[in-house]
Design a protein around this motif. Structure first.
Motif, mmCIF file in Angstrom:
data_model
loop_
_atom_site.group_PDB
_atom_site.id
_atom_site.type_symbol
_atom_site.label_atom_id
_atom_site.label_comp_id
_atom_site.label_asym_id
_atom_site.label_seq_id
_atom_site.Cartn_x
_atom_site.Cartn_y
_atom_site.Cartn_z
ATOM 1 N N GLU A 13 -12.524 16.946 52.583
ATOM 2 C CA GLU A 13 -11.731 18.169 52.526
ATOM 3 C C GLU A 13 -10.329 17.859 52.001
ATOM 4 N N LEU A 14 -9.815 18.733 51.163
ATOM 5 C CA LEU A 14 -8.516 18.542 50.538
ATOM 6 C C LEU A 14 -7.394 19.084 51.407
ATOM 7 N N ARG A 15 -6.283 18.365 51.425
ATOM 8 C CA ARG A 15 -5.067 18.916 52.005
ATOM 9 C C ARG A 15 -4.470 19.921 51.030
ATOM 10 N N GLY A 16 -3.488 20.671 51.495
ATOM 11 C CA GLY A 16 -2.891 21.697 50.648
ATOM 12 C C GLY A 16 -2.339 21.151 49.357
ATOM 13 N N LYS A 19 -5.151 20.291 46.945
ATOM 14 C CA LYS A 19 -5.723 21.465 46.274
ATOM 15 C C LYS A 19 -4.864 21.851 45.071
ATOM 16 N N CYS A 128 -18.626 16.276 50.866
ATOM 17 C CA CYS A 128 -18.522 16.357 49.410
ATOM 18 C C CYS A 128 -19.603 15.494 48.764
ATOM 19 N N ARG A 223 -19.327 22.276 51.423
ATOM 20 C CA ARG A 223 -18.430 22.317 52.576
ATOM 21 C C ARG A 223 -17.085 22.906 52.163
ATOM 22 N N LYS A 224 -16.603 23.821 52.948
ATOM 23 C CA LYS A 224 -15.349 24.499 52.658
ATOM 24 C C LYS A 224 -14.200 23.501 52.563
ATOM 25 N N GLY A 225 -13.369 23.671 51.531
ATOM 26 C CA GLY A 225 -12.193 22.833 51.375
ATOM 27 C C GLY A 225 -12.410 21.574 50.570
ATOM 28 N N THR A 226 -13.662 21.286 50.176
ATOM 29 C CA THR A 226 -13.935 20.119 49.339
ATOM 30 C C THR A 226 -13.743 20.496 47.870
ATOM 31 N N ARG A 227 -13.678 19.497 47.013
ATOM 32 C CA ARG A 227 -13.449 19.763 45.592
ATOM 33 C C ARG A 227 -14.501 20.698 44.982
ATOM 34 N N VAL A 230 -13.806 24.273 46.137
ATOM 35 C CA VAL A 230 -12.603 24.839 45.526
ATOM 36 C C VAL A 230 -12.877 25.219 44.070
#
Length: 245
Positions: A13-16, A19, A128, A223-227, A230
């Motif tokens: 998951e990416l941090r802000g 992203k 991811c 998965r939400k928030g992964t590359r 997004v």
């Protein structure tokens, strides 16, 4: 961002800030493509045609082991995408005079989407797929007797390919070209750096039929928030238009 070490023990998951960096990478690719379009229109971008057979890697143990794993796990549509990723990357590299290790680049390109194959673990919704795929390939190559640094470099190139733009200086030409080749096949970015005759030859040998379904572009539960989540979110979940019409 995007290496196996970066994703170790996480779901990817990416941090802000990451992203924002991913969106910036994708925008950079679009700007380059717009510049290529203008240069092509004014006759300033005219790549020379190349024989594809001259770009194929030698039959090294790394190439053979990677191709065997890909043949065992990929259906034809996904395997053909992987071949096009390699060839488009190699053609772009020739035009830009980039030096790379053909065996290492091929191993990463032919297996860069193994995380999308049937029965791959873990599932897309839990991690991811580029990270889990890179780890799987790294461990497979190591088990087959390949040196740790080689297996790690192939794994990192796979894990990094979803960054949109991968720096050759920071991560090596092979990781850079896996991303360039994959983005070219999916979105057409960089296609003007490939001669029309060479492009047609790639598409003739490895047709694009079924590529969107194979990549699960509109159906994958990332998965939400992964590359990948997004990137598909930015497109509204819709597949890109055919880039080689």
């Amino acid at each position: 961002m995007g290496t196996l070490e970066w994703g170790h023990g996480t779901a990817g998951e990416l941090r802000g800030s990451e992203k924002i960096r991913l969106v910036g990478n994708l925008a950079f690719v679009q700007v380059r493509e717009a510049v290529d379009s203008l240069r092509h229109r004014f006759g300033l971008l005219s790549p020379a045609p190349l024989e594809l057979d001259a770009l194929l890697p030698g039959k090294t143990a790394l190439v053979e082991d990677a191709l065997q794993l890909a043949s065992e796990t990929h259906d034809d549509a996904l395997l053909f995408h992987s071949w096009r990723t390699y060839l488009f990357g190699a053609l772009i590299a020739s035009h830009e005079r980039l030096t790379y290790d053909p065996s290492l680049f091929f191993a990463a390109a032919i297996l860069h989407d193994i995380g999308l194959t049937d029965r791959h673990e873990p599932h897309l919704c839990s991690r991811c797929f580029a990270l889990s795929g890179g780890e799987r390939v790294r461990d497979h190559l190591h088990a087959r007797g390949h040196a740790g640094p080689v297996a790690q470099k192939v794994g990192d190139a796979i894990a990094l390919h979803l960054n949109g733009w991968v720096s050759a200086r920071a991560h090596g030409a092979e990781a850079h070209l896996v991303s360039r080749g994959a983005v070219c096949d999916l979105f057409g970015a960089g296609r003007r750096r490939i001669a029309p005759a060479s492009l047609a030859d790639v598409l003739r040998r490895f047709p694009r039929d079924g590529v969107i379904k194979a990549l699960q572009f509109e159906t994958a539960d990332h998965r939400k928030g992964t590359r990948p989540a997004v990137m598909t979110g930015l497109s509204g979940g819709k597949a890109p238009a055919e880039p080689f019409g």
